[in-house]
Design a protein around this motif. Structure first.
Motif, PDB file in Angstrom:
ATOM      1  N   TRP A 236       0.641  -1.217   0.027  1.00  0.00           N
ATOM      2  CA  TRP A 236      -0.084  -0.092  -0.181  1.00  0.00           C
ATOM      3  C   TRP A 236       0.789   1.279  -0.021  1.00  0.00           C
ATOM      4  CZ3 TRP A 236      -5.159  -0.607  -0.476  1.00  0.00           C
ATOM      5  CH2 TRP A 236      -5.698  -1.948   0.108  1.00  0.00           C
ATOM      6  N   LYS A 237       0.294   2.308  -0.769  1.00  0.00           N
ATOM      7  CA  LYS A 237       0.889   3.679  -0.608  1.00  0.00           C
ATOM      8  C   LYS A 237      -0.346   4.595  -0.009  1.00  0.00           C
ATOM      9  CE  LYS A 237       3.458   7.268  -1.286  1.00  0.00           C
ATOM     10  NZ  LYS A 237       4.492   7.688  -0.708  1.00  0.00           N
ATOM     11  N   ILE A 238      -0.091   4.917   1.011  1.00  0.00           N
ATOM     12  CA  ILE A 238      -1.317   5.468   1.808  1.00  0.00           C
ATOM     13  C   ILE A 238      -0.666   6.885   2.138  1.00  0.00           C
ATOM     14  CG2 ILE A 238      -2.695   5.421   3.812  1.00  0.00           C
ATOM     15  CD1 ILE A 238      -2.303   2.728   3.914  1.00  0.00           C
ATOM     16  N   GLU A 239      -1.300   8.101   1.819  1.00  0.00           N
ATOM     17  CA  GLU A 239      -0.940   9.299   2.211  1.00  0.00           C
ATOM     18  C   GLU A 239      -2.060  10.037   3.051  1.00  0.00           C
ATOM     19  OE1 GLU A 239      -1.521  11.815  -1.292  1.00  0.00           O
ATOM     20  OE2 GLU A 239       0.054  10.863  -2.550  1.00  0.00           O
ATOM     21  N   HIS A 240      -1.358  10.483   4.138  1.00  0.00           N
ATOM     22  CA  HIS A 240      -2.099  10.785   5.504  1.00  0.00           C
ATOM     23  C   HIS A 240      -2.077  12.416   5.600  1.00  0.00           C
ATOM     24  CE1 HIS A 240      -2.043  11.129  10.242  1.00  0.00           C
ATOM     25  NE2 HIS A 240      -3.387  11.125   9.714  1.00  0.00           N
ATOM     26  N   ARG A 241      -3.114  13.059   5.875  1.00  0.00           N
ATOM     27  CA  ARG A 241      -3.260  14.457   5.865  1.00  0.00           C
ATOM     28  C   ARG A 241      -4.059  14.774   6.697  1.00  0.00           C
ATOM     29  NH1 ARG A 241      -5.883  18.582   2.810  1.00  0.00           N
ATOM     30  NH2 ARG A 241      -6.703  16.746   1.600  1.00  0.00           N
ATOM     31  N   VAL A 242      -3.858  15.742   7.505  1.00  0.00           N
ATOM     32  CA  VAL A 242      -4.989  16.439   8.513  1.00  0.00           C
ATOM     33  C   VAL A 242      -4.995  17.710   8.579  1.00  0.00           C
ATOM     34  CG1 VAL A 242      -5.223  16.852  11.181  1.00  0.00           C
ATOM     35  CG2 VAL A 242      -3.871  14.833  10.464  1.00  0.00           C
ATOM     36  N   GLU A 243      -6.224  18.257   8.187  1.00  0.00           N
ATOM     37  CA  GLU A 243      -6.781  19.655   7.799  1.00  0.00           C
ATOM     38  C   GLU A 243      -7.578  20.184   9.006  1.00  0.00           C
ATOM     39  OE1 GLU A 243      -9.200  21.490   4.210  1.00  0.00           O
ATOM     40  OE2 GLU A 243      -9.208  19.431   4.292  1.00  0.00           O
ATOM     41  N   GLU A 244      -7.211  21.516   9.200  1.00  0.00           N
ATOM     42  CA  GLU A 244      -7.723  22.386  10.351  1.00  0.00           C
ATOM     43  C   GLU A 244      -9.029  23.096   9.608  1.00  0.00           C
ATOM     44  OE1 GLU A 244      -7.676  24.344  14.484  1.00  0.00           O
ATOM     45  OE2 GLU A 244      -5.904  23.854  13.466  1.00  0.00           O
ATOM     46  N   LEU A 245     -10.164  23.145   9.695  1.00  0.00           N
ATOM     47  CA  LEU A 245     -11.302  23.635   9.111  1.00  0.00           C
ATOM     48  C   LEU A 245     -11.757  24.757   9.862  1.00  0.00           C
ATOM     49  CD1 LEU A 245     -13.565  20.534   8.297  1.00  0.00           C
ATOM     50  CD2 LEU A 245     -11.666  21.228   6.892  1.00  0.00           C
ATOM     51  N   GLU A 246     -12.155  25.834   9.097  1.00  0.00           N
ATOM     52  CA  GLU A 246     -12.398  27.134   9.639  1.00  0.00           C
ATOM     53  C   GLU A 246     -13.685  27.540   9.802  1.00  0.00           C
ATOM     54  OE1 GLU A 246      -9.687  29.875   8.177  1.00  0.00           O
ATOM     55  OE2 GLU A 246      -8.080  29.337   8.839  1.00  0.00           O
ATOM     56  N   ASN A 247     -14.309  27.073   8.475  1.00  0.00           N
ATOM     57  CA  ASN A 247     -15.908  27.635   8.438  1.00  0.00           C
ATOM     58  C   ASN A 247     -16.826  26.278   7.688  1.00  0.00           C
ATOM     59  OD1 ASN A 247     -18.125  29.106   8.335  1.00  0.00           O
ATOM     60  ND2 ASN A 247     -17.554  29.944   6.376  1.00  0.00           N
ATOM     61  N   PRO A 248     -17.423  25.691   8.667  1.00  0.00           N
ATOM     62  CA  PRO A 248     -17.529  25.685  10.191  1.00  0.00           C
ATOM     63  C   PRO A 248     -16.080  25.122  10.713  1.00  0.00           C
ATOM     64  CG  PRO A 248     -18.407  23.676   9.710  1.00  0.00           C
ATOM     65  CD  PRO A 248     -18.091  24.278   8.159  1.00  0.00           C
ATOM     66  N   ILE A 249     -15.470  25.379  12.108  1.00  0.00           N
ATOM     67  CA  ILE A 249     -14.581  25.017  12.815  1.00  0.00           C
ATOM     68  C   ILE A 249     -14.715  23.562  12.867  1.00  0.00           C
ATOM     69  CG2 ILE A 249     -13.586  24.954  14.940  1.00  0.00           C
ATOM     70  CD1 ILE A 249     -14.243  27.813  15.260  1.00  0.00           C
ATOM     71  N   GLY A 250     -13.469  23.051  12.781  1.00  0.00           N
ATOM     72  CA  GLY A 250     -13.378  21.435  12.964  1.00  0.00           C
ATOM     73  C   GLY A 250     -12.158  20.788  12.508  1.00  0.00           C
ATOM     74  N   THR A 251     -12.224  19.513  12.035  1.00  0.00           N
ATOM     75  CA  THR A 251     -10.976  18.835  11.837  1.00  0.00           C
ATOM     76  C   THR A 251     -11.354  17.793  10.665  1.00  0.00           C
ATOM     77  OG1 THR A 251     -10.242  19.112  14.022  1.00  0.00           O
ATOM     78  CG2 THR A 251      -8.869  17.365  12.696  1.00  0.00           C
ATOM     79  N   ALA A 252     -10.539  17.692   9.616  1.00  0.00           N
ATOM     80  CA  ALA A 252     -10.741  16.617   8.708  1.00  0.00           C
ATOM     81  C   ALA A 252      -9.423  15.763   8.483  1.00  0.00           C
ATOM     82  CB  ALA A 252     -10.940  17.276   7.248  1.00  0.00           C
ATOM     83  N   VAL A 253      -9.563  14.595   8.616  1.00  0.00           N
ATOM     84  CA  VAL A 253      -8.358  13.610   8.336  1.00  0.00           C
ATOM     85  C   VAL A 253      -8.408  12.927   7.056  1.00  0.00           C
ATOM     86  CG1 VAL A 253      -6.893  11.753   9.294  1.00  0.00           C
ATOM     87  CG2 VAL A 253      -8.007  13.505  10.872  1.00  0.00           C
TER      88      VAL A 253
END
Length: 265
Positions: A236-253
């Protein structure tokens, strides 16, 4: 040329031939020795990697069998029983037992299907919703372009969803939503996104600074180790990215999966 000189030359040639043969035998012996050493080293490396993979998988299982989750679930069941809400307690207990059984069954597999993964996450989130009631909402969507039997590494996504619940929604005032999206991407692969509209990564870090805990928790460490091993094994080739959301506030992985085996042909 005299007979004596001829005999001497023959003996010299025989002696040289013997030396050459001995040299070839010695060289061949050294070659075999080095070859066997390389084979042994490769075998030891593969064995060590396999042992590490098993250890990481066991850690992942222990991470997912979060004692706090188990404790909270049992407390919720007890709460409904004490309130004489028999149907609710039975539903909770039924879902909880199915989830525990699924954890153990799927932990023995290196890969599972998207259909199995979706059922596992749905069961987990439905239990959390019973505990949080109207405070927690969730949705799981799967791209129509993805086949149900598409394979994914087992026991990989639930800790991400659990983090979204515990570090995002739990500390939010009011209700929150967890979204899990499976979508096809260009080429041979797919992406999984775990999105919450909780307090956000920055706020979670500030919150955890006031405690003895750390935002880089056990499940996150296990996830990083597994991603490294999955890529190291060449499957497997797996890319991992964490994103901080602003509108609305939150988190995306976001996890992007590409099969390295299919690309070798």
């Amino acid at each position: 040329m005299s007979k004596g000189n001829l005999d001497t030359n023959v003996l010299a040639l025989v002696f040289i031939a013997i030396l050459v043969m001995i040299s070839l035998v010695l060289i061949f012996g050294v070659f075999l020795s080095k070859k066997n050493k390389l084979i042994q080293e490769k075998y030891q490396a593969q064995l060590a990697n396999q042992q590490q993979m098993h250890a990481i998988e066991l850690q992942a299982l222990r991470s997912q069998m979060n004692p706090h989750f188990v404790h909270n679930s049992l407390n919720a069941i007890q709460y409904y029983i004490q309130r004489n809400e028999v149907e609710q307690s039975e539903e909770y207990l039924s879902k909880f037992s199915k989830l525990i059984r699924a954890f153990f069954e799927l932990s023995r597999k290196q890969t599972i299907t998207l259909d199995e993964e979706v059922h596992l996450l749905d069961n987990y989130l439905s239990i959390e919703k019973l505990r949080f009631e109207d405070k927690l909402h969730y949705e799981i969507t799967v791209d129509d372009a993805l086949e149900e039997d598409t394979e994914i590494p087992s026991m990989l996504l639930q800790p991400l969803v659990e983090n979204a619940v515990n570090h995002g929604i739990f500390h939010k005032k009011g209700s929150g939503t967890i979204q899990v999206h499976f979508r096809a991407i260009e080429g041979d692969g797919f992406q999984v996104s775990v999105i919450d509209d909780g307090i956000g990564l920055a706020a979670a870090k500030e919150l955890f600074k006031k405690t003895t805990k750390t935002i880089e928790n056990r499940s996150s460490t296990v996830l990083k180790d597994r991603l490294k091993l999955l890529e190291y094994n060449g499957k497997w080739k797996i890319e991992h990215r964490v994103e901080e959301l602003e509108n609305p506030i939150g988190t995306a992985v976001h996890l992007t999966f590409k099969s390295m085996i299919d690309h070798e042909d």
